[in-house]
Design a protein around this motif. Structure first.
Motif, PDB file in Angstrom:
ATOM      1  N   GLU A 161       0.858  -1.190   0.000  1.00 48.81           N
ATOM      2  CA  GLU A 161       0.000   0.000   0.000  1.00 48.81           C
ATOM      3  C   GLU A 161       0.894   1.240   0.000  1.00 48.81           C
ATOM      4  OE1 GLU A 161      -3.300   0.096   0.068  1.00 48.81           O
ATOM      5  OE2 GLU A 161      -3.901  -1.919   0.698  1.00 48.81           O
ATOM      6  N   TYR A 162       0.476   2.262  -0.777  1.00 48.96           N
ATOM      7  CA  TYR A 162       1.255   3.499  -0.762  1.00 48.96           C
ATOM      8  C   TYR A 162       1.371   4.042   0.656  1.00 48.96           C
ATOM      9  CZ  TYR A 162       1.592   4.073  -5.809  1.00 48.96           C
ATOM     10  OH  TYR A 162       1.925   3.913  -7.137  1.00 48.96           O
ATOM     11  N   ALA A 163       2.555   4.549   0.973  1.00 48.53           N
ATOM     12  CA  ALA A 163       2.807   5.096   2.304  1.00 48.53           C
ATOM     13  C   ALA A 163       3.675   6.350   2.148  1.00 48.53           C
ATOM     14  CB  ALA A 163       3.509   4.051   3.166  1.00 48.53           C
ATOM     15  N   LYS A 164       4.108   6.884   3.267  1.00 45.69           N
ATOM     16  CA  LYS A 164       4.974   8.061   3.228  1.00 45.69           C
ATOM     17  C   LYS A 164       6.320   7.727   3.840  1.00 45.69           C
ATOM     18  CE  LYS A 164       1.194  11.324   3.214  1.00 45.69           C
ATOM     19  NZ  LYS A 164       0.395  12.318   3.889  1.00 45.69           N
ATOM     20  N   LEU A 165       7.290   8.571   3.559  1.00 43.08           N
ATOM     21  CA  LEU A 165       8.626   8.289   4.090  1.00 43.08           C
ATOM     22  C   LEU A 165       8.652   8.329   5.613  1.00 43.08           C
ATOM     23  CD1 LEU A 165      10.673  10.196   1.401  1.00 43.08           C
ATOM     24  CD2 LEU A 165      10.909   7.758   1.944  1.00 43.08           C
ATOM     25  N   ASN A 166       7.741   9.109   6.202  1.00 42.14           N
ATOM     26  CA  ASN A 166       7.729   9.145   7.669  1.00 42.14           C
ATOM     27  C   ASN A 166       6.761   8.121   8.278  1.00 42.14           C
ATOM     28  OD1 ASN A 166       5.299  10.291   7.122  1.00 42.14           O
ATOM     29  ND2 ASN A 166       5.730  12.281   8.073  1.00 42.14           N
ATOM     30  N   SER A 167       6.217   7.242   7.421  1.00 43.35           N
ATOM     31  CA  SER A 167       5.334   6.184   7.945  1.00 43.35           C
ATOM     32  C   SER A 167       6.134   5.198   8.788  1.00 43.35           C
ATOM     33  CB  SER A 167       4.667   5.432   6.789  1.00 43.35           C
ATOM     34  OG  SER A 167       3.840   6.278   6.052  1.00 43.35           O
ATOM     35  N   SER A 168       5.477   4.669   9.806  1.00 40.55           N
ATOM     36  CA  SER A 168       6.127   3.695  10.689  1.00 40.55           C
ATOM     37  C   SER A 168       6.248   2.346  10.001  1.00 40.55           C
ATOM     38  CB  SER A 168       5.308   3.512  11.960  1.00 40.55           C
ATOM     39  OG  SER A 168       5.220   4.726  12.644  1.00 40.55           O
ATOM     40  N   VAL A 169       7.288   1.611  10.338  1.00 39.32           N
ATOM     41  CA  VAL A 169       7.436   0.230   9.865  1.00 39.32           C
ATOM     42  C   VAL A 169       7.516  -0.693  11.078  1.00 39.32           C
ATOM     43  CG1 VAL A 169       8.518   0.861   7.690  1.00 39.32           C
ATOM     44  CG2 VAL A 169       9.953   0.463   9.702  1.00 39.32           C
ATOM     45  N   ASN A 170       7.082  -1.943  10.823  1.00 43.08           N
ATOM     46  CA  ASN A 170       7.041  -2.926  11.905  1.00 43.08           C
ATOM     47  C   ASN A 170       7.709  -4.215  11.468  1.00 43.08           C
ATOM     48  OD1 ASN A 170       5.272  -1.430  13.860  1.00 43.08           O
ATOM     49  ND2 ASN A 170       3.903  -1.474  12.096  1.00 43.08           N
ATOM     50  N   ASP A 171       7.952  -5.048  12.449  1.00 44.32           N
ATOM     51  CA  ASP A 171       8.560  -6.347  12.180  1.00 44.32           C
ATOM     52  C   ASP A 171       7.735  -7.112  11.137  1.00 44.32           C
ATOM     53  OD1 ASP A 171      10.211  -8.528  12.396  1.00 44.32           O
ATOM     54  OD2 ASP A 171       9.060  -9.407  14.041  1.00 44.32           O
ATOM     55  N   GLY A 172       8.405  -7.663  10.134  1.00 44.95           N
ATOM     56  CA  GLY A 172       7.725  -8.449   9.111  1.00 44.95           C
ATOM     57  C   GLY A 172       7.209  -7.642   7.931  1.00 44.95           C
ATOM     58  N   ASP A 173       7.345  -6.314   7.977  1.00 46.81           N
ATOM     59  CA  ASP A 173       6.855  -5.474   6.871  1.00 46.81           C
ATOM     60  C   ASP A 173       7.693  -5.658   5.613  1.00 46.81           C
ATOM     61  OD1 ASP A 173       4.838  -4.430   8.384  1.00 46.81           O
ATOM     62  OD2 ASP A 173       5.727  -2.438   8.626  1.00 46.81           O
ATOM     63  N   GLU A 174       7.030  -5.392   4.480  1.00 48.57           N
ATOM     64  CA  GLU A 174       7.746  -5.285   3.202  1.00 48.57           C
ATOM     65  C   GLU A 174       7.693  -3.831   2.773  1.00 48.57           C
ATOM     66  OE1 GLU A 174       7.327  -8.269   0.012  1.00 48.57           O
ATOM     67  OE2 GLU A 174       6.634  -6.625  -1.260  1.00 48.57           O
ATOM     68  N   VAL A 175       8.843  -3.232   2.582  1.00 47.98           N
ATOM     69  CA  VAL A 175       8.920  -1.817   2.211  1.00 47.98           C
ATOM     70  C   VAL A 175       9.529  -1.718   0.816  1.00 47.98           C
ATOM     71  CG1 VAL A 175       9.821   0.449   2.827  1.00 47.98           C
ATOM     72  CG2 VAL A 175       9.213  -1.183   4.632  1.00 47.98           C
ATOM     73  N   ALA A 176       8.817  -1.049  -0.090  1.00 49.00           N
ATOM     74  CA  ALA A 176       9.304  -0.926  -1.469  1.00 49.00           C
ATOM     75  C   ALA A 176       9.504   0.545  -1.824  1.00 49.00           C
ATOM     76  CB  ALA A 176       8.314  -1.556  -2.433  1.00 49.00           C
ATOM     77  N   PHE A 177      10.574   0.792  -2.561  1.00 46.98           N
ATOM     78  CA  PHE A 177      10.863   2.145  -3.060  1.00 46.98           C
ATOM     79  C   PHE A 177      10.883   2.092  -4.579  1.00 46.98           C
ATOM     80  CE2 PHE A 177      12.928   1.849   1.096  1.00 46.98           C
ATOM     81  CZ  PHE A 177      12.443   2.993   1.733  1.00 46.98           C
ATOM     82  N   PHE A 178      10.247   3.092  -5.205  1.00 47.14           N
ATOM     83  CA  PHE A 178      10.251   3.102  -6.660  1.00 47.14           C
ATOM     84  C   PHE A 178      10.031   4.511  -7.210  1.00 47.14           C
ATOM     85  CE2 PHE A 178       6.285   1.166  -5.011  1.00 47.14           C
ATOM     86  CZ  PHE A 178       5.324   2.085  -5.404  1.00 47.14           C
ATOM     87  N   PRO A 179      10.356   4.708  -8.493  1.00 48.85           N
ATOM     88  CA  PRO A 179      10.176   6.038  -9.099  1.00 48.85           C
ATOM     89  C   PRO A 179       8.721   6.234  -9.513  1.00 48.85           C
ATOM     90  CG  PRO A 179      11.103   4.531 -10.700  1.00 48.85           C
ATOM     91  CD  PRO A 179      11.004   3.768  -9.401  1.00 48.85           C
ATOM     92  N   PRO A 180       8.360   7.445  -9.983  1.00 48.04           N
ATOM     93  CA  PRO A 180       6.996   7.660 -10.476  1.00 48.04           C
ATOM     94  C   PRO A 180       6.623   6.605 -11.513  1.00 48.04           C
ATOM     95  CG  PRO A 180       8.142   9.739 -10.317  1.00 48.04           C
ATOM     96  CD  PRO A 180       9.165   8.680 -10.026  1.00 48.04           C
ATOM     97  N   VAL A 181       5.380   6.192 -11.481  1.00 53.29           N
ATOM     98  CA  VAL A 181       4.950   5.070 -12.318  1.00 53.29           C
ATOM     99  C   VAL A 181       4.628   5.562 -13.735  1.00 53.29           C
ATOM    100  CG1 VAL A 181       4.096   3.848 -10.304  1.00 53.29           C
ATOM    101  CG2 VAL A 181       2.525   5.261 -11.643  1.00 53.29           C
ATOM    102  N   THR A 182       4.773   4.651 -14.696  1.00 52.02           N
ATOM    103  CA  THR A 182       4.603   5.055 -16.100  1.00 52.02           C
ATOM    104  C   THR A 182       3.887   3.971 -16.912  1.00 52.02           C
ATOM    105  OG1 THR A 182       6.839   4.218 -16.577  1.00 52.02           O
ATOM    106  CG2 THR A 182       6.627   6.573 -16.119  1.00 52.02           C
TER     107      THR A 182
END
Lengths: 159, 75
Positions: free
Chosen positions: B52-73
């Motif tokens: 799910e889209y989130a923000k850079l200051n969003s909290s992360v928890n154990d077991g999370d998957e965090v993805a970073f990517f550029p603007p979508v096209t």
């Protein structure tokens, strides 16, 4: 198949389809096949479609091929969410979204969106909304093969 | 604590990683710093937590998957 409808009349809604394909598909065949197989086809009064295809040019450069990358788990989930959200906003009976990934050639269809409703306005508005949401939020990325090398597309066209 | 980190498209090439696991972080921004060894972050980077889209200051928890990517096209 009956579901609670946010609209004034009871609405039968088909299981909507989100397809992500590494293989070539013929867009009109896909749409026609989906419609013909639908149990609710007799309720369709309107069909609105959008087909996006690959150009052989972009930003004044020739483009010979494209690689379409995506975030598989998120993409599928996002497209299904879009269909769900569209159903909440318009009385659409059925909806199809199909998107290519992998290696794509000019003239190949990249994306297909079809919406079916009893009357034209819902199908047209939902189809328009879906393609705009998909283009600016669904996690796909294009990498074009140009004469001077392979280049990531950095932004969508305005429309 | 274990957080799966993924990078996509041009960002994957820029960072030089497709995925990595990190042991400890409290926000997505901290995940970026730890996963990339504090590489410069592009202004337009997008982040998703558990698909799910989130923000850079969003909290992360154990077991999370965090993805970073550029603007979508896509499309």
């Amino acid at each position: 198949m009956a579901m609670k409808s946010p609209f004034s009349h009871p609405l039968l809604v088909a299981d909507m389809a989100a397809i992500i394909s590494e293989d070539y598909f013929e867009p009109w065949h896909l749409i026609s096949e989906h419609q013909q197989k639908s149990e609710l086809a007799k309720q369709f009064g309107a069909t609105a479609t959008f087909v996006g295809s690959m150009r052989d040019f972009n930003d004044d450069a020739d483009v010979s091929e494209m690689l379409l990358e995506h975030y598989p788990e998120m993409t599928k989930r996002y497209l299904e969410k879009l269909e769900h959200d569209a159903k909440q906003q318009w009385p659409i009976i059925d909806c199809l979204i199909a998107h290519r990934v992998g290696h794509i050639k000019p003239a190949d269809a990249i994306v297909v969106i079809a919406c079916w409703s009893a009357h034209r306005r819902a199908a047209l508005d939902a189809c328009n909304w879906l393609i705009e949401q998909l283009k600016f939020n669904a996690p796909f990325w294009k990498k074009e093969s140009r004469p001077d090398g392979n280049v990531w597309v950095e932004h969508n066209t305005a429309g | 604590m274990s957080i799966q980190v993924k990078f996509f498209a041009s960002l994957r090439e820029q960072v030089g990683l497709s995925d990595i696991t990190i042991e400890q972080a409290s926000t997505a921004a901290e995940v970026w710093d730890l996963a990339t060894d504090k590489q410069q972050q592009p202004d337009n980077v997008l982040v998703a937590i558990n698909l799910e889209y989130a923000k850079l200051n969003s909290s992360v928890n154990d077991g999370d998957e965090v993805a970073f990517f550029p603007p979508v096209t896509g499309g």
